[in-house]
Design a protein around this motif. Structure first.
Motif, mmCIF file in Angstrom:
data_model
loop_
_atom_site.group_PDB
_atom_site.id
_atom_site.type_symbol
_atom_site.label_atom_id
_atom_site.label_comp_id
_atom_site.label_asym_id
_atom_site.label_seq_id
_atom_site.Cartn_x
_atom_site.Cartn_y
_atom_site.Cartn_z
ATOM 1 N N MET A 14 0.835 -1.199 0.000
ATOM 2 C CA MET A 14 0.000 0.000 0.000
ATOM 3 C C MET A 14 0.874 1.256 0.000
ATOM 4 S SD MET A 14 -2.194 2.416 1.256
ATOM 5 C CE MET A 14 -1.730 2.636 2.953
ATOM 6 N N ALA A 16 1.570 4.862 0.758
ATOM 7 C CA ALA A 16 1.018 5.901 1.630
ATOM 8 C C ALA A 16 1.475 7.292 1.195
ATOM 9 C CB ALA A 16 1.422 5.645 3.076
ATOM 10 N N GLU A 161 0.102 15.672 16.250
ATOM 11 C CA GLU A 161 -1.215 15.921 16.843
ATOM 12 C C GLU A 161 -1.193 16.144 18.352
ATOM 13 O OE1 GLU A 161 -4.656 14.522 15.400
ATOM 14 O OE2 GLU A 161 -3.880 13.762 13.493
HETATM 15 P P1 ATP Z 1 -3.938 10.530 10.949
HETATM 16 O O1 ATP Z 1 -4.306 11.906 11.265
HETATM 17 O O2 ATP Z 1 -5.107 9.582 11.018
HETATM 18 O O3 ATP Z 1 -2.731 10.008 11.655
HETATM 19 P P2 ATP Z 1 -2.296 10.835 8.647
HETATM 20 O O4 ATP Z 1 -2.474 11.912 7.650
HETATM 21 O O5 ATP Z 1 -1.230 11.008 9.639
HETATM 22 O O6 ATP Z 1 -3.642 10.552 9.377
HETATM 23 P P3 ATP Z 1 -1.072 8.351 8.047
HETATM 24 O O7 ATP Z 1 -1.228 7.816 9.417
HETATM 25 O O8 ATP Z 1 0.259 8.816 7.616
HETATM 26 O O9 ATP Z 1 -2.104 9.516 7.818
HETATM 27 O O10 ATP Z 1 -1.609 7.268 7.032
HETATM 28 C C1 ATP Z 1 -1.442 7.341 5.617
HETATM 29 C C2 ATP Z 1 -2.012 6.079 4.986
HETATM 30 O O11 ATP Z 1 -1.232 4.947 5.396
HETATM 31 C C3 ATP Z 1 -3.452 5.762 5.386
HETATM 32 O O12 ATP Z 1 -4.100 5.239 4.270
HETATM 33 C C4 ATP Z 1 -3.315 4.734 6.472
HETATM 34 O O13 ATP Z 1 -4.436 3.887 6.507
HETATM 35 C C5 ATP Z 1 -2.069 3.984 6.042
HETATM 36 N N1 ATP Z 1 -1.319 3.459 7.201
HETATM 37 C C6 ATP Z 1 -0.849 4.170 8.243
HETATM 38 N N2 ATP Z 1 -0.184 3.379 9.105
HETATM 39 C C7 ATP Z 1 -0.208 2.133 8.584
HETATM 40 C C8 ATP Z 1 0.298 0.870 8.993
HETATM 41 N N3 ATP Z 1 1.012 0.744 10.113
HETATM 42 N N4 ATP Z 1 0.047 -0.189 8.186
HETATM 43 C C9 ATP Z 1 -0.646 -0.060 7.043
HETATM 44 N N5 ATP Z 1 -1.157 1.096 6.600
HETATM 45 C C10 ATP Z 1 -0.950 2.188 7.355
#
Ligand code: ATP
Length: 236
Positions: A14, A16, A161
């Motif tokens: 996936m 990101a 956050e």
């Molecule tokens: P949040 O505010 O929810 O933390 P974010 O902008 O920080 O959001 P990330 O946590 O960086 O987003 O996530 C980016 C993408 O990667 C998302 O689609 C999330 O579902 C996916 N993701 C994050 N952590 C993991 C993980 N440990 N394993 C698989 N996918 C992940």
């Protein structure tokens, strides 16, 4: 000071992050804003070495750091305060704070750091020094997490956050602390926040992340006036 160059980051298959580039200059507060799952936390974790980019580079003070292990990145002066605080609830406030200064570079001065810099900035933590961290309020625990992040005397403080789950008055107090950290300690700050309005009032510049890409960036004043920002993030 920090340069993120076109990083692509995956969790298994996936993707990101799809080519994120950002820059943080010395003395700035730079914010990353965007919806849940946009890739903000992933960006921070890549900077501090917890994730490796499949493509792209991260440079800090003129050196590439994207292949270094997290402890070496920390030793260069990057301190990451993760979402959810990560305190040890059965240890006292002071014990938690001292753990922030485990690096050899700062260990010897950790008591002095505590009494001369940290407690003056966080008087409430001095009052609570002997109390178990798990018994503090959410706002106080967040202050401990930030204070612990400062105990390593970082050049760059990364906050993920910090206002999550805090009551509005406490959020305001926390933003004031971050403002003072920059002004009084000269620490550069990179912050991820859902509280977009308050964050743009604090930050010099911001990057808006959507679906693993930077869709908008600029100085905070300009972003506060931007039509996409107003509709998507400022509820106007
Ligand atoms: P949040 O505010 O929810 O933390 P974010 O902008 O920080 O959001 P990330 O946590 O960086 O987003 O996530 C980016 C993408 O990667 C998302 O689609 C999330 O579902 C996916 N993701 C994050 N952590 C993991 C993980 N440990 N394993 C698989 N996918 C992940």
């Amino acid at each position: 000071m920090l340069e993120i160059r076109d990083i692509h980051v995956y969790y298994g298959d996936m993707q990101a992050l799809r080519g994120i580039s950002m820059e943080v200059r010395q003395g700035e507060v730079v914010a990353l804003v965007g919806a849940n799952g946009a890739g903000k936390t992933t960006t921070l974790r890549t900077v501090s070495g917890l994730l490796r980019p499949k493509q792209g580079e991260v440079w800090f003070e003129g050196k590439p750091i994207h292949e270094l292990p997290p402890h070496q990145i920390a030793d260069l002066g990057i301190s990451h305060v993760p979402e959810g605080r990560g305190l040890f609830p059965m240890m006292t406030v002071e014990e938690n704070l001292l753990l922030g200064a485990h690096l050899p570079r700062v260990r010897a001065q950790r008591r002095q750091m505590l009494t001369q810099e940290i407690y003056p900035l966080f008087p409430r933590l001095k009052e609570r020094a002997g109390q178990l961290a798990g018994t503090l309020s959410g706002g106080e625990q967040q202050m401990v997490a930030i204070a612990r992040g400062l105990m390593s005397r970082p050049k760059l403080l990364i906050l993920d956050e910090p206002s999550l789950g805090l009551a509005p008055v406490i959020v305001q107090e926390m933003f004031n602390i971050i403002r003072r950290v920059r002004e009084e300690q000269g620490v550069t700050v990179m912050i991820v926040e859902q509280n977009v309005m308050q964050t743009l009032q604090l930050a010099d510049r911001a990057y808006v992340v959507e679906n693993g890409e930077v869709v908008l960036s600029g100085d905070s004043r300009t972003l506060l006036d931007d039509e996409h920002m107003k509709r998507a993030y400022l509820g106007m």
